[in-house]
Every structure is written in structure tokens, then in C-alpha cells.
Design a protein around this motif. Structure first.
Motif, short mmCIF file in Angstrom:
data_model
loop_
_atom_site.label_atom_id
_atom_site.label_comp_id
_atom_site.label_asym_id
_atom_site.label_seq_id
_atom_site.Cartn_x
_atom_site.Cartn_y
_atom_site.Cartn_z
N LEU A 100 41.37 31.77 32.01
CA LEU A 100 42.05 31.07 33.10
C LEU A 100 42.12 31.91 34.38
O LEU A 100 42.28 31.37 35.48
N SER A 101 41.98 33.22 34.23
CA SER A 101 42.04 34.11 35.40
C SER A 101 40.65 34.63 35.79
O SER A 101 40.53 35.54 36.61
N THR A 102 39.60 34.07 35.21
CA THR A 102 38.23 34.52 35.46
C THR A 102 37.58 33.73 36.60
O THR A 102 37.70 32.51 36.65
N ILE A 103 36.90 34.44 37.48
CA ILE A 103 36.17 33.81 38.58
C ILE A 103 34.75 33.48 38.11
O ILE A 103 34.06 34.33 37.56
N SER A 104 34.34 32.25 38.31
CA SER A 104 32.99 31.84 37.93
C SER A 104 31.96 32.46 38.88
O SER A 104 32.11 32.39 40.10
N ARG A 126 34.79 30.36 42.22
CA ARG A 126 36.17 29.89 42.06
C ARG A 126 36.64 30.13 40.62
O ARG A 126 35.84 30.44 39.73
N LEU A 127 37.94 29.99 40.40
CA LEU A 127 38.47 30.12 39.05
C LEU A 127 37.83 29.09 38.14
O LEU A 127 37.56 27.94 38.55
N ILE A 128 37.58 29.49 36.92
CA ILE A 128 36.99 28.56 35.95
C ILE A 128 37.96 27.42 35.69
O ILE A 128 39.16 27.64 35.48
#
Length: 360
Positions: free
Chosen positions: A119-123, A128-130
Motif C-alpha cells: 500500500l505504500s509502494t510507488i509503481s 503513483r501509489l499502487i
């Protein structure tokens, strides 16, 4: 009674302790530990479970990692599902995050930490956030694989299905884009002038049937093989004339996204579309691909000055129209192929003015 004995190396130095349990009615249980205390504790717990009738054979779940499980699920299950290739990227993400754990060790706490990290990972692709929908799909895929292990492959999970105890991320509001005012006319007019002559009949057919793009059209995708080379593979065959019965006014879909075949009833307008099409030698109803239609559709929307409309929104439009015509939930689900009423609800957006007419 358990037997505890030391394990020595070639020099006679104790390197571990092996616990062995022989009990009538149960398979031989053998496990090695670093200390004698650990071996005794395991033996005590295991014998207690046997006496109380709650013993679960853990050997296979201890030897099978989440990585191994997901690889087997991909090979034996996903390859037989229409659209199963779309899950392969999720398989890799899950293997990277949880693959090292054994099925005996994986628990709800570990999965919850994985969820929070995602939930805190950037794609890398979008910057943007996943999205929560993507993470929910990942957890759902893991849960299906664990259920398959327990129910079909005979791998006992000591703690049950751990994903069932993990709270799923809250989903964003369902997309509710529908054709409004004269957008349908403008869209079809723009489709008439498209370079891809198949665009207008495909759009009308999608609106009339609520069929997915992959159920209507042939689709291809580039994937990497084991050597890292890109190869082109067919991911959907599209609707075939052999599966269309103009007399019965039906289109049979032998392979769908959820793995179940269904037969779609065809409206008079859908029949008119089919009757006006040329017959191709390869048996396809529509002689184009999803990739070609996707680009042509975007250009048509631009010419028609229609914003934020995707091809998949036509499935929402069609589903909503079925309800507005008076069909009931199970009737609509039989047409669209939705397995649950909750999913059907996300694809249904009724117009208040049409509901007002029903009230009289």
C-alpha cells in the motif's frame, strides 16, 4: 512415546537433535532440531495433538514454499483460464514478497505486513501509489492458490487459510461512466468514419451483449520467454462463427475470464450487426483485434469530443441497460457471467430518471 537422539558429525560433535514419534494410526514423524529442548517441546506438542485427534501432517507444508505453490498454480490452473496470463505478473510480485516462506510458516501477520508494504509502494510504471484494487487482486490470487493446495492437492495448512483473516484494502468507488445525452449517437457517427471498418459493429455488439473485449475480439500480447526474449502469444480467440446460432439468437462462449462457459442471448440489434458482417475464412466473427479496436476507439472518442470513456465502459452500459429493461439479477448474471451479486452491482449504474418512470 517419542525418541530423542543426538546427531553427530564425522568428528563425533553433536550438531543437532532428532525427535521421532511412532504411534499407531499415524504416519512416522521425524524432525531434527538444533537443541534437545526444542526437540522435546515439538515431540510433546505433536503427541498431544495425536491424543486429542487434532494432529495435522505438516511435512509437505513445511517443505513447500509460497514460491513453489504459486509456480504450480500458474502451471496447472492459470494456463487453463481465459485471461490467466494477466495473473502472471501478480504471481511474480507475490513470489518476490512472500515466496521464501513455507506454507506451514505463512500466517495472517506476515500477509498483513505484505499488504501494508504494498500500500505504500510507488509503481515504477505509473509513478503513483499502487492501487488498492491491484493489492486486493494479489491477495485474492494468493487465497485461491492456498485453497487449491488445501482442497485439491492435499497439502495440509496447520493454521488454515491465513488470507481469510487479513483485512482487504478498501476499494475505491466503482467506476460509473455511462453514455449520456447524445453520446451514443456521436460515438457511432465517429465510428462510421473510422479507418478500422470493424469499429462500429464491434461497439454496437458490445453495448447489446455486455461481452468483454476478449470475448468479442482476438487479442495478442508480447511476453518474455525463459530466455528473456519477447514472443507474441494469442491470449484470446474472439467470438467464432461456429459458436453463433442466428436462429436461436445466441452466442456461446466456451472459455471466459472466470473459467466457465456461458451462452449469451442476442438482441435484435445484435443479430442485425451479425447479419451485416462478411464471413472470414479463419472463422472469426470480427476480423480485427482488440489492439486495433482499442486504438480506433480512442480516436473515435476524440473525434466525437467524448471524454473519459473506455471500451470496457460499454460493458457497464450494457449491464445497466439490462436492468432498466426489467431483467432480474440472476437473469443479468447469466448474460454477463458475473459470479457474485456484489460484482454485478459494481457493473450496474441505473439512471434515476429511468427508475422514476418505473415508479409511475
Amino acid at each position: 512415546m517419542a525418541t530423542i537422539r543426538s546427531r553427530e558429525d564425522r568428528d563425533g560433535i553433536t550438531i543437532g537433535w532428532q525427535a521421532q514419534i511412532k504411534r499407531k494410526g499415524f504416519p512416522l514423524q521425524v524432525k531434527t532440531f538444533r537443541t534437545k529442548a526444542e526437540a522435546k517441546e515439538w515431540a510433546t506438542v505433536t503427541e498431544s495433538e495425536m491424543m486429542r485427534g487434532v494432529f495435522v501432517q505438516r511435512t509437505e507444508s513445511e517443505q513447500t514454499t509460497v514460491h513453489d505453490l504459486l509456480s504450480r498454480y500458474a502451471d496447472e490452473v492459470l494456463q487453463n483460464l481465459k485471461g490467466g496470463h494477466k495473473e502472471l505478473s501478480r504471481i511474480k510480485v507475490l513470489q518476490a514478497g512472500l515466496g521464501k516462506y513455507s506454507l506451514a510458516a505463512i500466517n495472517s501477520s506476515i500477509i498483513a505486513k505484505y499488504r501494508d508494504k504494498r500500500l505504500s509502494t510507488i509503481s515504477e510504471k505509473t509513478g503513483r501509489l499502487i492501487g488498492t484494487q491491484s493489492i486486493k487482486h494479489e491477495l485474492g490470487l494468493l487465497q485461491r492458490a492456498l485453497k487449491m493446495a488445501a482442497m485439491e492437492w492435499g497439502i495440509a495448512l496447520p493454521g488454515g487459510i491465513p488470507t481469510a483473516l487479513v483485512k482487504k484494502p478498501a476499494l475505491p468507488a466503482a467506476r460509473d461512466r455511462r453514455l449520456v445525452d447524445d453520446e451514443e449517437k456521436r460515438l457511432l457517427d465517429a465510428c462510421t468514419n473510422a479507418q478500422n471498418a470493424w469499429l462500429q459493429p464491434v461497439v454496437i455488439f458490445a453495448i447489446e451483449t455486455a461481452m468483454r473485449a476478449g470475448e468479442i475480439l482476438e487479442s495478442w500480447k508480447y511476453i518474455k520467454d525463459t530466455d528473456g526474449h519477447k514472443v507474441k502469444v494469442r491470449v484470446s480467440d474472439g467470438l467464432q462463427w461456429s459458436d453463433v446460432d442466428l436462429n436461436k439468437r445466441t452466442a456461446h462462449l466456451p472459455k471466459t475470464k472466470n473459467g466457465e462457459a456461458r451462452t449469451v442471448p442476442l438482441s435484435s440489434r445484435a443479430i442485425q450487426v451479425l447479419q451485416g458482417l462478411p464471413r472470414s475464412m479463419d472463422g472469426r466473427v470480427f476480423g480485427t483485434t482488440y489492439e486495433g479496436i482499442h486504438q480506433a476507439f480512442a480516436r473515435a472518442c476524440k473525434r466525437a469530443e467524448i471524454d473519459d470513456l473506455r471500451f470496457h465502459d460499454l460493458r457497464h452500459e450494457a449491464t445497466s441497460r439490462f436492468f432498466e429493461k426489467g431483467l432480474r439479477e440472476m437473469q443479468v448474471a447469466a448474460i454477463t457471467g458475473h459470479k457474485t451479486l456484489q460484482m454485478l452491482k459494481r457493473y450496474t449504474h441505473l439512471k434515476a430518471e429511468d427508475l422514476a418512470k418505473l415508479l409511475g
